[in-house]
Design an enzyme around this catalytic site. Structure first.
Site, PDB file in Angstrom:
ATOM      1  N   ASP A  62      -4.209   7.037  10.737  1.00  0.00           N
ATOM      2  CA  ASP A  62      -3.637   5.239  11.202  1.00  0.00           C
ATOM      3  C   ASP A  62      -2.301   5.405  11.145  1.00  0.00           C
ATOM      4  OD1 ASP A  62      -3.025   5.644   8.483  1.00  0.00           O
ATOM      5  OD2 ASP A  62      -3.898   4.127   7.663  1.00  0.00           O
ATOM      6  N   GLY A  71      -1.961  -4.377   1.088  1.00  0.00           N
ATOM      7  CA  GLY A  71      -2.015  -5.610   2.091  1.00  0.00           C
ATOM      8  C   GLY A  71      -1.043  -6.921   1.600  1.00  0.00           C
ATOM      9  N   HIS A 113      -0.223   4.858   6.688  1.00  0.00           N
ATOM     10  CA  HIS A 113      -0.265   5.221   5.378  1.00  0.00           C
ATOM     11  C   HIS A 113       0.014   7.244   5.334  1.00  0.00           C
ATOM     12  CE1 HIS A 113      -2.314   0.991   5.289  1.00  0.00           C
ATOM     13  NE2 HIS A 113      -1.597   1.696   4.178  1.00  0.00           N
ATOM     14  N   ASN A 128       3.801  -4.870   6.101  1.00  0.00           N
ATOM     15  CA  ASN A 128       2.526  -6.099   6.010  1.00  0.00           C
ATOM     16  C   ASN A 128       3.472  -7.243   6.941  1.00  0.00           C
ATOM     17  OD1 ASN A 128       0.285  -4.809   5.353  1.00  0.00           O
ATOM     18  ND2 ASN A 128       1.563  -4.614   3.354  1.00  0.00           N
ATOM     19  N   SER A 161       0.346  -1.295   0.064  1.00  0.00           N
ATOM     20  CA  SER A 161      -0.239   0.398  -0.252  1.00  0.00           C
ATOM     21  C   SER A 161       0.974   1.474  -0.270  1.00  0.00           C
ATOM     22  CB  SER A 161      -0.610  -0.259   1.534  1.00  0.00           C
ATOM     23  OG  SER A 161      -0.122  -0.737   2.330  1.00  0.00           O
TER      24      SER A 161
END
Length: 233
Positions: A202, A93, A205, A121, A56
């Protein structure tokens, strides 16, 4: 010995060609000159084709396509007069294993180089660093077998994973760079990690401005990488 003129007959002082032959020769020379000029121009302007293979952070999670890392990086390079195309092969992801599974169709033939950004991830999910290293090593090995150089973008594990995990994970990228002789950018999120202004709510990102910071910081390393590449015919 007799002079050449008497042995072989009288030699002409100059070669006489008909106007039609002269015209044909001039046309051939003109066409050849045009071909060589066009070939040289094409060689100078043909862009290098890069693929940014990642998760991502490469894909541009929650951002417009124009703000994604590959697009921003391509613009920075073009602004510096470097002819390049950076394809976005980021999948939100994705783990290093996921990148390996889709490698062949994510990196098409004709690619001049790959920016490999995977592993974040894996760390977030607590994947065994040995498995992450194995997958990244396989990606690099397969790309090298295809004659495609790799710029390796490193990642650091969250410190909440514990010192043992952090030490094992963080060492992956340096080890792979040394093993395969890769150009390494140690930490893809350098300059923005933990910054609330440059990250989305979050805190995982980057915002559009955060992406610009990433691209600007990695730019010198990418330029060095590009300087080592040879465009494919």
């Amino acid at each position: 010995m007799r002079p050449a003129a008497t042995r072989y007959g009288r030699l002409p002082s100059r070669i006489q060609l008909s106007p039609r032959i002269w015209a044909a020769m001039l046309l051939v020379f003109a066409s050849l000159g045009s071909f060589l000029m066009n070939s040289a121009t094409h060689a100078q302007t043909k862009p290098l084709k890069l693929v940014a293979l990642g998760d991502s952070l490469t894909a541009g999670y929650n951002l417009p396509g124009s703000a994604a890392f590959p697009t921003v990086l391509e613009k920075l390079l073009r602004d510096k007069g470097i002819s390049v195309e950076v394809a976005n092969a980021g999948v939100s992801g994705d783990t290093s294993q996921g990148g390996l599974e889709r490698l062949d169709w994510s990196v098409p033939d004709g690619t001049d180089g790959v920016i490999l950004e995977l592993g974040a991830n894996d760390a977030l999910r607590g994947v065994d660093p040995a498995l992450t290293e194995t997958s990244l090593d396989a990606i690099v090995t397969r790309l090298k077998a295809r004659g495609i150089p790799v710029l390796l973008a490193g990642m650091y594990a969250p410190r909440s994973n514990g010192p043992d995990y952090v030490a094992r994970f963080d060492a992956i990228y340096r080890k792979l760079a040394e093993k395969h002789g890769l150009i390494l950018y140690p930490f893809f999120l350098d300059g923005i990690a933990g910054d609330r202004v440059l990250n989305q709510p979050d805190m995982l990102h980057p915002t559009a401005e955060g992406v610009r910071v990433i691209a600007q910081r990695i730019l010198p390393t990418v330029e060095r990488f590009l300087a080592s590449l040879r465009p494919r015919s």
